[in-house]
Design a protein around this motif. Sequence first.
Motif, PDB file in Angstrom:
ATOM      1  N   PHE A 130      25.600   6.646  13.471  1.00  0.00           N
ATOM      2  CA  PHE A 130      27.217   5.365  12.834  1.00  0.00           C
ATOM      3  C   PHE A 130      26.847   4.468  13.740  1.00  0.00           C
ATOM      4  N   VAL A 131      27.686   3.163  13.961  1.00  0.00           N
ATOM      5  CA  VAL A 131      27.817   1.753  15.276  1.00  0.00           C
ATOM      6  C   VAL A 131      28.980   1.664  14.648  1.00  0.00           C
ATOM      7  N   VAL A 132      30.479   1.482  15.673  1.00  0.00           N
ATOM      8  CA  VAL A 132      31.673   2.484  15.829  1.00  0.00           C
ATOM      9  C   VAL A 132      32.199   0.774  16.406  1.00  0.00           C
ATOM     10  N   PHE A 133      33.046  -0.172  15.777  1.00  0.00           N
ATOM     11  CA  PHE A 133      33.724  -1.073  16.455  1.00  0.00           C
ATOM     12  C   PHE A 133      34.858  -0.454  16.824  1.00  0.00           C
ATOM     13  N   ASP A 134      35.167  -0.859  18.173  1.00  0.00           N
ATOM     14  CA  ASP A 134      37.039  -0.731  19.306  1.00  0.00           C
ATOM     15  C   ASP A 134      37.600  -1.280  19.061  1.00  0.00           C
ATOM     16  N   ARG A 135      38.431  -1.747  18.387  1.00  0.00           N
ATOM     17  CA  ARG A 135      39.083  -3.205  18.489  1.00  0.00           C
ATOM     18  C   ARG A 135      39.676  -3.233  19.735  1.00  0.00           C
ATOM     19  N   LYS A 136      40.624  -2.102  19.758  1.00  0.00           N
ATOM     20  CA  LYS A 136      41.556  -1.807  21.253  1.00  0.00           C
ATOM     21  C   LYS A 136      40.905  -2.194  21.876  1.00  0.00           C
ATOM     22  N   ASN A 137      40.004  -1.486  22.856  1.00  0.00           N
ATOM     23  CA  ASN A 137      39.411  -1.358  24.041  1.00  0.00           C
ATOM     24  C   ASN A 137      37.928  -2.356  24.802  1.00  0.00           C
ATOM     25  N   GLN A 138      37.611  -3.520  23.242  1.00  0.00           N
ATOM     26  CA  GLN A 138      36.727  -4.285  22.668  1.00  0.00           C
ATOM     27  C   GLN A 138      35.092  -3.301  23.710  1.00  0.00           C
ATOM     28  N   LEU A 139      35.183  -2.741  22.461  1.00  0.00           N
ATOM     29  CA  LEU A 139      33.788  -1.342  22.627  1.00  0.00           C
ATOM     30  C   LEU A 139      32.975  -1.337  21.285  1.00  0.00           C
ATOM     31  N   VAL A 140      31.741  -1.238  21.299  1.00  0.00           N
ATOM     32  CA  VAL A 140      31.144  -0.838  20.156  1.00  0.00           C
ATOM     33  C   VAL A 140      30.544   0.581  20.481  1.00  0.00           C
ATOM     34  N   HIS A 141      31.353   1.292  19.339  1.00  0.00           N
ATOM     35  CA  HIS A 141      29.899   2.985  20.417  1.00  0.00           C
ATOM     36  C   HIS A 141      28.957   3.246  19.760  1.00  0.00           C
ATOM     37  N   ILE A 142      27.244   3.138  19.696  1.00  0.00           N
ATOM     38  CA  ILE A 142      26.010   3.243  19.125  1.00  0.00           C
ATOM     39  C   ILE A 142      25.817   4.725  19.313  1.00  0.00           C
ATOM     40  N   THR A 152      27.079   3.249  24.757  1.00  0.00           N
ATOM     41  CA  THR A 152      29.405   2.544  24.520  1.00  0.00           C
ATOM     42  C   THR A 152      28.799   1.550  25.223  1.00  0.00           C
ATOM     43  N   LEU A 153      28.711   0.247  24.423  1.00  0.00           N
ATOM     44  CA  LEU A 153      29.028  -0.832  25.742  1.00  0.00           C
ATOM     45  C   LEU A 153      30.101  -1.994  25.104  1.00  0.00           C
ATOM     46  N   THR A 154      30.486  -3.281  25.909  1.00  0.00           N
ATOM     47  CA  THR A 154      31.107  -4.087  25.451  1.00  0.00           C
ATOM     48  C   THR A 154      31.299  -4.555  24.198  1.00  0.00           C
ATOM     49  N   TRP A 155      31.491  -5.142  23.362  1.00  0.00           N
ATOM     50  CA  TRP A 155      32.049  -6.332  22.498  1.00  0.00           C
ATOM     51  C   TRP A 155      30.815  -8.045  22.599  1.00  0.00           C
ATOM     52  N   ASP A 156      31.087  -8.029  24.115  1.00  0.00           N
ATOM     53  CA  ASP A 156      31.045  -8.949  24.531  1.00  0.00           C
ATOM     54  C   ASP A 156      29.463  -9.241  25.250  1.00  0.00           C
ATOM     55  N   ASP A 157      28.635  -7.995  24.930  1.00  0.00           N
ATOM     56  CA  ASP A 157      27.414  -7.598  25.346  1.00  0.00           C
ATOM     57  C   ASP A 157      26.659  -7.117  24.278  1.00  0.00           C
ATOM     58  N   PHE A 158      27.526  -6.740  22.954  1.00  0.00           N
ATOM     59  CA  PHE A 158      26.621  -5.951  21.370  1.00  0.00           C
ATOM     60  C   PHE A 158      25.967  -7.076  21.073  1.00  0.00           C
ATOM     61  N   ASP A 159      24.587  -7.354  21.152  1.00  0.00           N
ATOM     62  CA  ASP A 159      23.461  -8.252  20.189  1.00  0.00           C
ATOM     63  C   ASP A 159      23.274  -7.548  18.667  1.00  0.00           C
ATOM     64  N   THR A 180      20.775  -3.466  14.926  1.00  0.00           N
ATOM     65  CA  THR A 180      21.896  -3.321  16.139  1.00  0.00           C
ATOM     66  C   THR A 180      20.218  -2.967  16.848  1.00  0.00           C
ATOM     67  N   ALA A 181      20.267  -2.719  17.976  1.00  0.00           N
ATOM     68  CA  ALA A 181      19.371  -1.694  18.378  1.00  0.00           C
ATOM     69  C   ALA A 181      20.534  -1.624  20.267  1.00  0.00           C
TER      70      ALA A 181
END
Length: 404
Positions: A130-142, A152-159, A180-181
């Motif tokens: 999975f790649v999960v985008f978390d809108r509430k916490n502005q996170l991306v879970h890979i 788990t990384l922040t949306w701002d750091d997501f490539d 993504t990586a």
Amino acid sequence: MAFFRGGVLKRGENTGSIGLLHARRQLKEGTSPIGQNDDKSIAWQGHPRKDYPEHHYISSSFNLCGDHLAFGWPRLVTPIGVISFLLLLWALPNYIWTGKHEWMQYSSHAALAISLLGLYYSFFSRYNQFVVFDRKNQLVHISQYIGRRFHTLTWDDFDYIILDHKTSFLGLSHSAHILTAPPPWSLQKHGLPWSWPLISRLIESADEGRTLNQRPRHKAEETIEFIIDFMTESRTQPHILNVTIEMDKRLTFHAKDDYKRYRTQNLKHWVLVDSGRLPEKPNWIKDAEGNWKKLHSGAVARAGWLGLWGITHTLPHHLRGTRADPAHTNDPDAPRPGLRWYSHENEGTGELANQPDEVIEAVLTEGMGALERFPEAAERSRKAREDAVMYHNKNQSWVVSPDA
């Protein structure tokens, strides 16, 4: 944060068929520079932007679960299926006609069992990556490729990148992969990741370009645009809200407001990911030089191991207080999820119809209990429901009675 699009856009280009190698050259030469991960214009480069009908995104390959947008796929299904089929072709004759050699009897028994297990996995495995985008916490879970943990990384750091390839499908100029990586790979420092399972994660795979009748065919672009809207726009943004409403309708009419039943029947590929266990803070951050730093181990947020067993039933916040909520299943005053969005003229009960954006935003975030903070909205909701009940009873509406 970084976003790159490159590869082979036209079949006639004399660039070779491997889009990754061509994209690496584009990146090195600067013909396709790295941009920001919320820049929609990069997704649409070389293509005219296209507007989509109201419910266009419903059929896309993602699961919108409240404040989580999940993309998923089963791990190694194709290679395991092919190898298992070839092994079955060898094992079955030797299993039936054992011959003179004892070792062939034992090996054919083992090969037959392994091939059947492999075929079972390839046909019935659910999404376990999975790649999960978390809108509430502005996170991306890979999801990690091995195990059940997540990076788990922040949306701002997501490539992420869109990688274009030539395609053999008649009439289409190219196909596209959205990749993504996970950390510690960095697009700006390490360039494009090789498309190996341990290095990259697939978000979407789609046919692109133009069809035989010259109609533009977009998939990767619209997916990226939806992701950016989901992470940066309001919950009441039309495209996002329409997906939520449509899924609520399916919950009501296909599963009779039974969320567990809805998960196992309509969302059976998504039952392994548990959004309730996803963390609210990243476990990877970037320092001032852009290097990744791991803070701690990732969270375990996936049931099962192979994708064949295990199930989760975390209820999205926006369904709290409805009849999909186990605490309100038999509550006659609780609204049905799919009917609360529409007025009685459209076969709904109207609890959320014509409510202000801030009210809908609060309900999507907290559930139906948020109406208590808005006395006027709560009164409108109550009145709309009473009118709908009277309307359906009077007209013997085909729709299931609101109080059934």
